[in-house]
Write a protein that holds these residues in place. Sequence first.
Motif, short mmCIF file in Angstrom:
data_model
loop_
_atom_site.label_atom_id
_atom_site.label_comp_id
_atom_site.label_asym_id
_atom_site.label_seq_id
_atom_site.Cartn_x
_atom_site.Cartn_y
_atom_site.Cartn_z
N MET A 88 -5.97 -18.86 -76.88
CA MET A 88 -6.64 -19.82 -76.14
C MET A 88 -6.50 -20.99 -77.25
SD MET A 88 -10.22 -19.29 -74.61
CE MET A 88 -10.73 -17.91 -73.48
N LEU A 89 -6.11 -22.11 -76.79
CA LEU A 89 -5.81 -23.33 -77.37
C LEU A 89 -6.90 -24.36 -77.06
CD1 LEU A 89 -3.88 -24.57 -79.37
CD2 LEU A 89 -2.57 -25.62 -77.72
N ALA A 90 -7.82 -24.68 -77.96
CA ALA A 90 -8.77 -25.59 -77.81
C ALA A 90 -7.96 -26.97 -78.17
CB ALA A 90 -9.80 -25.63 -78.55
N VAL A 91 -8.06 -27.93 -77.13
CA VAL A 91 -7.37 -29.23 -77.20
C VAL A 91 -8.25 -30.34 -77.49
CG1 VAL A 91 -5.65 -30.98 -76.38
CG2 VAL A 91 -5.52 -28.36 -75.81
N ILE A 92 -8.49 -30.88 -78.74
CA ILE A 92 -9.70 -31.72 -79.19
C ILE A 92 -8.85 -33.25 -79.20
CG2 ILE A 92 -11.17 -32.24 -80.96
CD1 ILE A 92 -11.15 -29.14 -81.33
N MET A 93 -9.65 -34.25 -78.77
CA MET A 93 -9.26 -35.53 -78.86
C MET A 93 -10.27 -36.40 -79.65
SD MET A 93 -8.57 -37.93 -75.52
CE MET A 93 -10.11 -38.63 -75.22
N ASN A 94 -9.73 -37.28 -80.39
CA ASN A 94 -10.32 -38.32 -81.14
C ASN A 94 -10.80 -39.33 -80.07
OD1 ASN A 94 -9.56 -37.29 -83.68
ND2 ASN A 94 -7.85 -38.67 -83.55
N VAL A 95 -11.98 -39.78 -79.96
CA VAL A 95 -12.67 -40.40 -78.94
C VAL A 95 -12.86 -41.83 -79.74
CG1 VAL A 95 -14.68 -41.29 -77.57
CG2 VAL A 95 -14.00 -38.79 -77.81
N ASN A 96 -12.11 -42.78 -79.05
CA ASN A 96 -12.14 -44.07 -79.49
C ASN A 96 -13.24 -45.08 -78.57
OD1 ASN A 96 -11.42 -47.28 -79.50
ND2 ASN A 96 -9.86 -46.41 -80.99
N GLU A 97 -14.02 -45.83 -79.17
CA GLU A 97 -15.23 -46.57 -78.51
C GLU A 97 -14.70 -47.60 -77.41
OE1 GLU A 97 -16.22 -49.39 -82.09
OE2 GLU A 97 -17.03 -47.06 -82.20
N LYS A 98 -13.43 -47.89 -77.62
CA LYS A 98 -12.78 -48.82 -76.57
C LYS A 98 -12.34 -48.11 -75.58
CE LYS A 98 -11.28 -52.04 -80.20
NZ LYS A 98 -10.23 -52.65 -80.94
N GLU A 99 -12.85 -48.48 -74.34
CA GLU A 99 -12.33 -47.78 -72.97
C GLU A 99 -10.96 -47.85 -72.74
OE1 GLU A 99 -13.32 -47.95 -68.45
OE2 GLU A 99 -14.39 -49.27 -69.47
N LYS A 100 -10.26 -48.89 -72.92
CA LYS A 100 -8.81 -48.86 -72.71
C LYS A 100 -8.04 -47.88 -73.67
CE LYS A 100 -4.28 -51.49 -72.84
NZ LYS A 100 -3.85 -50.25 -72.89
N VAL A 101 -8.60 -47.71 -74.95
CA VAL A 101 -7.78 -46.93 -75.86
C VAL A 101 -8.25 -45.48 -75.60
CG1 VAL A 101 -7.46 -46.19 -78.18
CG2 VAL A 101 -7.72 -48.61 -77.50
N TYR A 102 -9.45 -45.32 -75.25
CA TYR A 102 -9.76 -43.76 -74.58
C TYR A 102 -8.91 -43.51 -73.46
CZ TYR A 102 -12.62 -40.23 -72.78
OH TYR A 102 -13.10 -38.95 -72.33
N ARG A 103 -8.93 -44.27 -72.54
CA ARG A 103 -7.91 -43.90 -71.45
C ARG A 103 -6.60 -43.53 -71.61
NH1 ARG A 103 -10.16 -48.44 -68.56
NH2 ARG A 103 -8.31 -49.18 -68.55
N ASP A 104 -6.17 -44.42 -72.59
CA ASP A 104 -4.65 -44.11 -72.96
C ASP A 104 -4.40 -42.82 -73.65
OD1 ASP A 104 -3.72 -46.77 -71.92
OD2 ASP A 104 -3.84 -47.86 -73.79
N ASP A 105 -5.59 -42.63 -74.65
CA ASP A 105 -5.44 -41.55 -75.57
C ASP A 105 -5.72 -40.25 -74.35
OD1 ASP A 105 -4.98 -42.74 -77.60
OD2 ASP A 105 -7.08 -42.69 -78.56
N TYR A 106 -6.68 -40.30 -73.54
CA TYR A 106 -6.69 -39.08 -72.62
C TYR A 106 -5.54 -38.91 -71.75
CZ TYR A 106 -9.07 -35.81 -69.66
OH TYR A 106 -9.81 -34.69 -69.24
N GLY A 107 -4.83 -39.83 -71.42
CA GLY A 107 -3.49 -39.84 -70.70
C GLY A 107 -2.47 -39.07 -71.54
N ALA A 108 -2.40 -39.66 -72.85
CA ALA A 108 -1.69 -38.84 -73.83
C ALA A 108 -1.74 -37.46 -74.19
CB ALA A 108 -1.67 -39.53 -75.24
#
Length: 186
Positions: A88-108
């Motif tokens: 299994m590969l746990a994929v972990i993301m840094n969470v940015n408090e700015k909503e736009k950056v969060y959405r961009d990062d989730y898309g990435a």
Amino acid sequence: MELREAIMNRRSIRSFKKEEVDVSAIEELLEIARYAPNHKMTQPWRFVVLDRHDQAPLQHLIKSKKALKKGKPVPEEEPIADDAPSHMLAVIMNVNEKEKVYRDDYGAVSSLIQNFSLLAWEKGIGVVWKTPGFMQDEEMKKLLDIGETEELVGLLHIGYPAVVPKMKERDPLESKLRYGLTRDSE
């Protein structure tokens, strides 16, 4: 295998052979998959690789949470099923408090997961992206060492396919496509 073929033929694999996927193959796939587009090169991801031995406590935690949610007793810890993923590969993301950056990062991160899945399929390795309902649970976070400013995006189950599901039909493109803007009539 051409990209078009990989995209159209890739399937989410849920039943795996006992044969282990070499960790170096997973590393190679990640090395390439990380070339996913990511705005301002945030590279918001990190990974935890779990072999079958590491999966047991995670699977037990998930089964226990499901049982408690249904008002049932916590089950005994069981050995990993014969058709369990090799890794299994746990994929972990840094969470940015700015909503736009969060959405961009989730898309990435989602793009990286798609890249990984297609690259794996090309090598005969199956993947399914799982998002258990307990991904943000504190015990899950502790088990995977997920920090305060991070979130688990998913668990990729990886292994050689024992069963490849048939393709499911897609809605016709015409039902999902339109041209032009909606304008009020004048």
